[in-house]
Design a protein around this motif. Structure first.
Motif, PDB file in Angstrom:
ATOM      1  N   MET A   1       0.829  -1.202   0.000  1.00  0.00           N
ATOM      2  CA  MET A   1       0.000   0.000   0.000  1.00  0.00           C
ATOM      3  C   MET A   1       0.863   1.252   0.000  1.00  0.00           C
ATOM      4  O   MET A   1       0.617   2.205  -0.749  1.00  0.00           O
ATOM      5  CB  MET A   1      -0.909   0.004   1.235  1.00  0.00           C
ATOM      6  N   ALA A   2       1.894   1.245   0.831  1.00  0.00           N
ATOM      7  CA  ALA A   2       2.785   2.408   0.909  1.00  0.00           C
ATOM      8  C   ALA A   2       3.497   2.653  -0.414  1.00  0.00           C
ATOM      9  O   ALA A   2       3.652   3.798  -0.852  1.00  0.00           O
ATOM     10  CB  ALA A   2       3.808   2.201   2.030  1.00  0.00           C
ATOM     11  N   MET A   3       3.946   1.573  -1.076  1.00  0.00           N
ATOM     12  CA  MET A   3       4.613   1.725  -2.363  1.00  0.00           C
ATOM     13  C   MET A   3       3.644   2.240  -3.427  1.00  0.00           C
ATOM     14  O   MET A   3       4.000   3.083  -4.250  1.00  0.00           O
ATOM     15  CB  MET A   3       5.210   0.386  -2.811  1.00  0.00           C
ATOM     16  N   GLU A   4       2.415   1.723  -3.407  1.00  0.00           N
ATOM     17  CA  GLU A   4       1.421   2.142  -4.395  1.00  0.00           C
ATOM     18  C   GLU A   4       1.037   3.604  -4.205  1.00  0.00           C
ATOM     19  O   GLU A   4       0.835   4.338  -5.184  1.00  0.00           O
ATOM     20  CB  GLU A   4       0.182   1.260  -4.284  1.00  0.00           C
ATOM     21  N   TRP A   5       0.950   4.043  -2.946  1.00  0.00           N
ATOM     22  CA  TRP A   5       0.561   5.424  -2.656  1.00  0.00           C
ATOM     23  C   TRP A   5       1.753   6.370  -2.594  1.00  0.00           C
ATOM     24  O   TRP A   5       1.587   7.552  -2.329  1.00  0.00           O
ATOM     25  CB  TRP A   5      -0.192   5.474  -1.328  1.00  0.00           C
ATOM     26  N   LYS A   6       2.958   5.813  -2.822  1.00  0.00           N
ATOM     27  CA  LYS A   6       4.186   6.611  -2.778  1.00  0.00           C
ATOM     28  C   LYS A   6       4.299   7.377  -1.455  1.00  0.00           C
ATOM     29  O   LYS A   6       4.556   8.571  -1.414  1.00  0.00           O
ATOM     30  CB  LYS A   6       4.256   7.583  -3.966  1.00  0.00           C
ATOM     31  N   ASP A   7       4.087   6.651  -0.378  1.00  0.00           N
ATOM     32  CA  ASP A   7       4.158   7.258   0.948  1.00  0.00           C
ATOM     33  C   ASP A   7       5.575   7.709   1.248  1.00  0.00           C
ATOM     34  O   ASP A   7       6.510   6.911   1.176  1.00  0.00           O
ATOM     35  CB  ASP A   7       3.699   6.248   2.006  1.00  0.00           C
ATOM     36  N   PRO A   8       5.767   8.972   1.598  1.00  0.00           N
ATOM     37  CA  PRO A   8       7.124   9.517   1.761  1.00  0.00           C
ATOM     38  C   PRO A   8       7.706   9.384   3.156  1.00  0.00           C
ATOM     39  O   PRO A   8       8.767   9.926   3.438  1.00  0.00           O
ATOM     40  CB  PRO A   8       6.922  10.999   1.429  1.00  0.00           C
ATOM     41  N   SER A   9       7.020   8.662   4.062  1.00  0.00           N
ATOM     42  CA  SER A   9       7.458   8.676   5.451  1.00  0.00           C
ATOM     43  C   SER A   9       8.759   7.920   5.689  1.00  0.00           C
ATOM     44  O   SER A   9       9.450   8.147   6.657  1.00  0.00           O
ATOM     45  CB  SER A   9       6.370   8.096   6.357  1.00  0.00           C
ATOM     46  N   ILE A  10       9.109   7.004   4.778  1.00  0.00           N
ATOM     47  CA  ILE A  10      10.379   6.299   4.884  1.00  0.00           C
ATOM     48  C   ILE A  10      11.274   6.772   3.751  1.00  0.00           C
ATOM     49  O   ILE A  10      10.866   6.795   2.599  1.00  0.00           O
ATOM     50  CB  ILE A  10      10.186   4.777   4.797  1.00  0.00           C
ATOM     51  N   ASP A  11      12.496   7.136   4.066  1.00  0.00           N
ATOM     52  CA  ASP A  11      13.416   7.686   3.075  1.00  0.00           C
ATOM     53  C   ASP A  11      13.720   6.661   1.991  1.00  0.00           C
ATOM     54  O   ASP A  11      14.237   5.586   2.262  1.00  0.00           O
ATOM     55  CB  ASP A  11      14.716   8.121   3.767  1.00  0.00           C
ATOM     56  N   MET A  12      13.379   6.988   0.758  1.00  0.00           N
ATOM     57  CA  MET A  12      13.648   6.107  -0.375  1.00  0.00           C
ATOM     58  C   MET A  12      14.888   6.607  -1.117  1.00  0.00           C
ATOM     59  O   MET A  12      14.815   7.080  -2.255  1.00  0.00           O
ATOM     60  CB  MET A  12      12.443   6.090  -1.323  1.00  0.00           C
ATOM     61  N   ASP A  13      16.034   6.529  -0.476  1.00  0.00           N
ATOM     62  CA  ASP A  13      17.245   6.995  -1.129  1.00  0.00           C
ATOM     63  C   ASP A  13      17.751   5.933  -2.103  1.00  0.00           C
ATOM     64  O   ASP A  13      17.197   4.860  -2.233  1.00  0.00           O
ATOM     65  CB  ASP A  13      18.334   7.358  -0.108  1.00  0.00           C
ATOM     66  N   ASN A  14      18.815   6.255  -2.800  1.00  0.00           N
ATOM     67  CA  ASN A  14      19.343   5.353  -3.821  1.00  0.00           C
ATOM     68  C   ASN A  14      20.371   4.367  -3.282  1.00  0.00           C
ATOM     69  O   ASN A  14      20.937   3.582  -4.021  1.00  0.00           O
ATOM     70  CB  ASN A  14      19.969   6.164  -4.961  1.00  0.00           C
ATOM     71  N   THR A  15      20.631   4.443  -1.984  1.00  0.00           N
ATOM     72  CA  THR A  15      21.607   3.534  -1.396  1.00  0.00           C
ATOM     73  C   THR A  15      20.963   2.188  -1.119  1.00  0.00           C
ATOM     74  O   THR A  15      19.921   2.109  -0.481  1.00  0.00           O
ATOM     75  CB  THR A  15      22.148   4.116  -0.069  1.00  0.00           C
ATOM     76  N   ILE A  16      21.579   1.131  -1.622  1.00  0.00           N
ATOM     77  CA  ILE A  16      21.047  -0.215  -1.437  1.00  0.00           C
ATOM     78  C   ILE A  16      22.073  -1.038  -0.671  1.00  0.00           C
ATOM     79  O   ILE A  16      23.144  -1.342  -1.175  1.00  0.00           O
ATOM     80  CB  ILE A  16      20.739  -0.886  -2.787  1.00  0.00           C
ATOM     81  N   SER A  17      21.762  -1.346   0.555  1.00  0.00           N
ATOM     82  CA  SER A  17      22.674  -2.172   1.341  1.00  0.00           C
ATOM     83  C   SER A  17      22.302  -3.631   1.146  1.00  0.00           C
ATOM     84  O   SER A  17      21.135  -3.982   1.081  1.00  0.00           O
ATOM     85  CB  SER A  17      22.558  -1.798   2.831  1.00  0.00           C
ATOM     86  N   HIS A  18      23.312  -4.467   1.056  1.00  0.00           N
ATOM     87  CA  HIS A  18      23.052  -5.890   0.846  1.00  0.00           C
ATOM     88  C   HIS A  18      22.507  -6.511   2.127  1.00  0.00           C
ATOM     89  O   HIS A  18      22.985  -6.248   3.213  1.00  0.00           O
ATOM     90  CB  HIS A  18      24.337  -6.597   0.421  1.00  0.00           C
ATOM     91  N   CYS A  19      21.464  -7.338   1.965  1.00  0.00           N
ATOM     92  CA  CYS A  19      20.824  -7.967   3.113  1.00  0.00           C
ATOM     93  C   CYS A  19      21.735  -9.030   3.714  1.00  0.00           C
ATOM     94  O   CYS A  19      22.447  -9.715   2.999  1.00  0.00           O
ATOM     95  CB  CYS A  19      19.506  -8.615   2.685  1.00  0.00           C
ATOM     96  N   THR A  20      21.681  -9.141   5.026  1.00  0.00           N
ATOM     97  CA  THR A  20      22.442 -10.188   5.693  1.00  0.00           C
ATOM     98  C   THR A  20      21.809 -11.535   5.421  1.00  0.00           C
ATOM     99  O   THR A  20      20.609 -11.714   5.658  1.00  0.00           O
ATOM    100  CB  THR A  20      22.468  -9.940   7.212  1.00  0.00           C
TER     101      THR A  20
END
Length: 379
Positions: free
Chosen positions: A323-342
């Motif tokens: 829902m947040a992605m569909e509504w483009k909710d800005p409350s979480i910073d969507m920066d371009n940095t992608i950290s690799h998951c553990t």
């Protein structure tokens, strides 16, 4: 003088009568406590929409006020099916408190105190909200069904790294959950937490398109490849529901006819080009997982409840994320940095089966990533 004394005594008598009336009024405990209860009942409840400004609201509840109102409208009717009990927390506040609890920005007890309930009541509320949300999963968590949807998803991936035929990327995450006893009191720390393995299929827009949840003991799941082999999405590929399309996986999965992983030791330029395209195309899946776990910090902590309750909670959080992605909710910073998951699951060690399945990948690389074909694609 005698008359003056009589007048003074009369005044004292009047005062004694008034004091006696006041005493009778104060000793009427039934009316006194009833008045106190009425006064307490009229006190205004905590309302985050009015008591918090927008920035603090987003920090606490992980959404903008507008988007959280939309979520409340979507599930309020299902929450109000049960009869309202005396002194029950209002439905809107139950939804708000559950989402704040899942955000994991503060200690669970502080979240409960902020909404005027005990931690045990808070856990009950989150289970109820999760059950309602998870019942709507099929509407918000699904793979593309029509040909146009499939083509659109493939184009969105191809635009990232020029890798064709990709319709999703597979990731795994392990989540802890801790059972509670019959009185809903949290188990002691001496009791070991249980684990739940989750498999996600993500698209290029950071949405979760498929979710599979299992216990490690189920069918002796020890590796990510074993879990993928048992998943519904693999079965759907084997039934040719996504004919001519592939999934991408990381190095912890085994290469197969429908799932392509990076080449461990590239031997030529075409394999280097394939690995580069794979890394670029797989990046949205890593970012999707990172954004999901940042929005709902409880995924990196411990869920309280049984296995089924934990499954419902994770499903609800995937739905809320979409829902947040569909509504483009800005409350979480969507920066371009992608950290690799553990990594949370072990890689496959079956090298023989791996060699057999690599043939499909080699054919794919030869078709799309030889120097001649790459030049044609760029033109």
């Amino acid at each position: 003088m005698q008359e003056l004394d009589i007048f003074r005594r009369c005044l004292l008598d009047f005062k004694y009568v008034e004091d006696f009336k006041e005493f009778r009024h104060r000793t009427n405990t039934k009316n006194f406590f009833k008045a106190e209860r009425v006064k307490k009942r009229n006190l205004a409840r905590f309302n985050p929409f009015t008591d918090y400004h927008e920035i603090k609201f987003r920090q606490k509840y992980r959404y903008t006020k507008e988007n959280l109102r939309r979520i409340i409208e979507i599930i309020r009717d299902d929450m109000e099916i049960e009869p309202i009990k005396k002194n029950q927390v209002p439905t809107d506040l139950q939804i708000l408190s559950a989402i704040r609890f899942w955000g994991g920005t503060e200690h669970p007890k502080l979240t409960a105190m902020a909404h005027g309930v005990s931690l045990q009541t808070m856990i009950k509320i989150t289970k109820r909200v999760a059950a309602v949300l998870s019942s709507k999963a099929s509407r918000y968590i699904r793979m593309p069904a029509t040909l146009s949807e499939k083509e659109r998803m493939m184009r969105s991936f191809e635009q990232i790294g020029n890798m064709p035929q990709v319709i999703g990327a597979v990731l795994h995450k392990t989540v802890q959950y801790q059972p509670v006893n019959g009185n809903l009191t949290i188990a002691t720390q001496t009791q070991l937490d249980d684990f739940l393995h989750s498999q996600l299929v993500c698209d290029a827009d950071y949405k979760i398109r498929d979710l599979d949840l299992r216990q490690p003991e189920e069918f002796s799941i020890n590796t990510a490849s074993e879990m993928f082999a048992l998943s519904r999405i693999k079965e759907r590929f084997e039934q040719n529901e996504f004919r001519g399309r592939i999934l991408l996986g990381n190095e912890r999965l085994s290469c197969s006819s429908c799932l392509f992983t990076p080449v461990a030791y590239p031997k030529d330029e075409s394999e280097d080009l394939y690995n580069h395209a794979h890394d670029l195309t797989f990046a949205p899946a890593r970012k999707c997982l990172n954004v999901w776990t940042r929005r709902f910090g409880v995924l990196n902590s411990t869920l309280y409840g049984s296995f089924n309750s934990a499954k419902q909670t994770i499903t609800a959080l995937a739905l809320l994320h979409n829902m947040a992605m569909e509504w483009k909710d800005p409350s979480i910073d969507m920066d371009n940095t992608i950290s690799h998951c553990t990594p949370t699951m072990s890689p496959s060690l079956d090298q023989t089966a791996q060699a057999v399945e690599d043939r499909n990948r080699r054919s794919f690389i030869k078709t799309h990533f030889t120097c001649h074909n790459v030049e044609n694609n760029l033109v």
